[in-house]
Design a protein around this motif. Structure first.
Motif, mmCIF file in Angstrom:
data_model
loop_
_atom_site.group_PDB
_atom_site.id
_atom_site.type_symbol
_atom_site.label_atom_id
_atom_site.label_comp_id
_atom_site.label_asym_id
_atom_site.label_seq_id
_atom_site.Cartn_x
_atom_site.Cartn_y
_atom_site.Cartn_z
ATOM 1 N N PRO A 14 15.435 -23.891 -21.189
ATOM 2 C CA PRO A 14 15.786 -23.156 -19.963
ATOM 3 C C PRO A 14 15.588 -21.644 -20.108
ATOM 4 O O PRO A 14 15.123 -20.992 -19.167
ATOM 5 C CB PRO A 14 17.264 -23.527 -19.757
ATOM 6 C CG PRO A 14 17.401 -24.889 -20.379
ATOM 7 C CD PRO A 14 16.488 -24.877 -21.572
ATOM 8 N N ALA A 15 15.907 -21.078 -21.289
ATOM 9 C CA ALA A 15 15.709 -19.629 -21.472
ATOM 10 C C ALA A 15 14.226 -19.261 -21.384
ATOM 11 O O ALA A 15 13.857 -18.242 -20.775
ATOM 12 C CB ALA A 15 16.285 -19.192 -22.819
ATOM 13 N N TRP A 18 13.242 -19.363 -17.669
ATOM 14 C CA TRP A 18 13.685 -18.182 -16.907
ATOM 15 C C TRP A 18 12.828 -16.962 -17.246
ATOM 16 O O TRP A 18 12.489 -16.169 -16.353
ATOM 17 C CB TRP A 18 15.165 -17.889 -17.173
ATOM 18 C CG TRP A 18 16.081 -18.750 -16.363
ATOM 19 C CD1 TRP A 18 16.855 -19.761 -16.834
ATOM 20 C CD2 TRP A 18 16.295 -18.698 -14.948
ATOM 21 N NE1 TRP A 18 17.546 -20.350 -15.794
ATOM 22 C CE2 TRP A 18 17.230 -19.720 -14.626
ATOM 23 C CE3 TRP A 18 15.792 -17.907 -13.917
ATOM 24 C CZ2 TRP A 18 17.670 -19.953 -13.321
ATOM 25 C CZ3 TRP A 18 16.232 -18.136 -12.608
ATOM 26 C CH2 TRP A 18 17.154 -19.144 -12.332
ATOM 27 N N ALA A 22 10.498 -14.960 -14.524
ATOM 28 C CA ALA A 22 10.661 -13.530 -14.250
ATOM 29 C C ALA A 22 9.380 -12.746 -14.496
ATOM 30 O O ALA A 22 9.299 -11.576 -14.116
ATOM 31 C CB ALA A 22 11.787 -12.965 -15.116
ATOM 32 N N ILE A 46 13.424 -12.669 -8.650
ATOM 33 C CA ILE A 46 14.603 -13.341 -9.198
ATOM 34 C C ILE A 46 15.812 -12.419 -9.052
ATOM 35 O O ILE A 46 15.729 -11.233 -9.390
ATOM 36 C CB ILE A 46 14.396 -13.681 -10.693
ATOM 37 C CG1 ILE A 46 13.154 -14.539 -10.901
ATOM 38 C CG2 ILE A 46 15.640 -14.355 -11.282
ATOM 39 C CD1 ILE A 46 13.247 -15.932 -10.327
ATOM 40 N N GLU A 48 20.398 -12.908 -9.105
ATOM 41 C CA GLU A 48 21.584 -13.769 -9.079
ATOM 42 C C GLU A 48 21.251 -15.207 -9.493
ATOM 43 O O GLU A 48 21.749 -16.175 -8.885
ATOM 44 C CB GLU A 48 22.199 -13.761 -7.671
ATOM 45 C CG GLU A 48 22.547 -12.400 -7.136
ATOM 46 C CD GLU A 48 23.905 -11.907 -7.638
ATOM 47 O OE1 GLU A 48 24.772 -12.731 -7.946
ATOM 48 O OE2 GLU A 48 24.072 -10.667 -7.720
ATOM 49 N N ASP A 49 20.410 -15.348 -10.528
ATOM 50 C CA ASP A 49 20.040 -16.687 -11.028
ATOM 51 C C ASP A 49 19.432 -17.573 -9.948
ATOM 52 O O ASP A 49 19.589 -18.805 -9.967
ATOM 53 C CB ASP A 49 21.256 -17.410 -11.634
ATOM 54 C CG ASP A 49 21.817 -16.667 -12.826
ATOM 55 O OD1 ASP A 49 21.029 -16.003 -13.538
ATOM 56 O OD2 ASP A 49 23.040 -16.732 -13.039
ATOM 57 N N ALA A 50 18.760 -16.950 -8.991
ATOM 58 C CA ALA A 50 18.104 -17.721 -7.933
ATOM 59 C C ALA A 50 16.714 -17.148 -7.676
ATOM 60 O O ALA A 50 16.410 -16.015 -8.066
ATOM 61 C CB ALA A 50 18.935 -17.694 -6.648
ATOM 62 N N VAL A 89 11.427 -25.394 -10.754
ATOM 63 C CA VAL A 89 12.815 -25.224 -10.328
ATOM 64 C C VAL A 89 13.076 -26.227 -9.208
ATOM 65 O O VAL A 89 12.340 -26.261 -8.228
ATOM 66 C CB VAL A 89 13.063 -23.791 -9.800
ATOM 67 C CG1 VAL A 89 14.462 -23.671 -9.204
ATOM 68 C CG2 VAL A 89 12.847 -22.776 -10.900
ATOM 69 N N VAL A 123 18.448 -21.879 -4.748
ATOM 70 C CA VAL A 123 19.506 -21.930 -5.767
ATOM 71 C C VAL A 123 19.231 -23.147 -6.652
ATOM 72 O O VAL A 123 19.248 -24.283 -6.174
ATOM 73 C CB VAL A 123 20.892 -22.019 -5.111
ATOM 74 C CG1 VAL A 123 21.983 -22.158 -6.170
ATOM 75 C CG2 VAL A 123 21.129 -20.793 -4.239
ATOM 76 N N PRO A 124 18.939 -22.888 -7.937
ATOM 77 C CA PRO A 124 18.495 -23.995 -8.800
ATOM 78 C C PRO A 124 19.600 -24.976 -9.143
ATOM 79 O O PRO A 124 20.734 -24.584 -9.437
ATOM 80 C CB PRO A 124 18.030 -23.292 -10.087
ATOM 81 C CG PRO A 124 17.862 -21.859 -9.724
ATOM 82 C CD PRO A 124 18.853 -21.600 -8.635
ATOM 83 N N ILE A 127 16.151 -26.584 -13.957
ATOM 84 C CA ILE A 127 14.944 -25.835 -14.282
ATOM 85 C C ILE A 127 14.326 -26.456 -15.526
ATOM 86 O O ILE A 127 15.004 -26.655 -16.534
ATOM 87 C CB ILE A 127 15.222 -24.322 -14.444
ATOM 88 C CG1 ILE A 127 13.936 -23.557 -14.775
ATOM 89 C CG2 ILE A 127 16.304 -24.038 -15.465
ATOM 90 C CD1 ILE A 127 14.073 -22.046 -14.612
#
Lengths: 137, 137
Positions: A14-15, A18, A22, A46, A48-50, A89, A123-124, A127
């Motif tokens: 997941p990291a 992301w 980004a 990207i 707010e984690d969305a 996502v 909003v995931p 992912i």
């Protein structure tokens, strides 16, 4: 006929997903509308984690996908090396109008002419990603 | 802050869409499964006015999309020029097994290691595309 070497697909954490999300400014959003599934390239950012997609008020995405399950995909492909990665996502789309309160949208430049005052925020719920490394000669 | 010039989106003709489809070897297939919409990059070819995706017997695409509406998308993006095109095929997916009779599949090389003996044939009901030309300085 010679058979070229082929690499194995690897799962991304997941990291890593992301970080790759980004790193780009164009992705593809998919949703199911009356005409079946649709996939279109969009400008995004990207926050707010969305995933925040800038769009116009008359977009089919706004009409058909609000509060619905959607997918958002980013990838990179190197045809010469037969290498690629992709991040997927899955989540729910929420249309946000200019006057709506809430988190500050990301900075997103849109490429086509014309106003894009609305946001579709994905909003995931999940992912995932995979990478196909370059073939070693 | 300066505002860069932005170009208008143009609609592509079906003939332009088919020519662009035939010019690539990686596209993205989207379908709706139990987890919502999914988008994944795939190797493909064109034969008999259809999109032929080579895949493995255990692919989610095979399990979830047979005889269902799907979308297939190909695009090209130039971040420096803010230029892009995309082609979207909407249609129905048909899984074809190695022993099935029917038209001869196209030559399609798959990039990941592992057998890909099955085909998912997307028979188009609609093909559309759009182009965002480079911004003139």
């Amino acid at each position: 006929m010679s058979t070229p070497a082929r690499a194995e697909l690897h799962t991304l954490s997941p990291a890593e997903c992301w970080a790759l999300l980004a790193s780009r400014e164009i992705g593809r959003v998919a949703w199911s509308g009356p005409a079946g599934p649709t996939v279109l390239p969009v400008n995004y950012g990207i926050a707010e984690d969305a995933v925040w997609i800038r769009t116009s008020a008359y977009a089919a995405l706004v009409r058909e996908a609000d509060e619905s399950p959607v997918a958002f995909e980013v990838d990179d492909v190197d045809p010469a090396a037969h290498a690629a990665w992709s991040v997927l996502v899955r989540g729910t789309a929420h249309v946000r109008f200019p006057d709506d309160r809430g988190p500050t949208p990301p900075e997103v430049e849109t490429w086509p002419a014309g106003p894009r005052p609305l946001w579709v925020v994905v909003v995931p719920s999940e992912i995932t990603g995979r990478r196909l490394p370059p073939v070693e000669d």
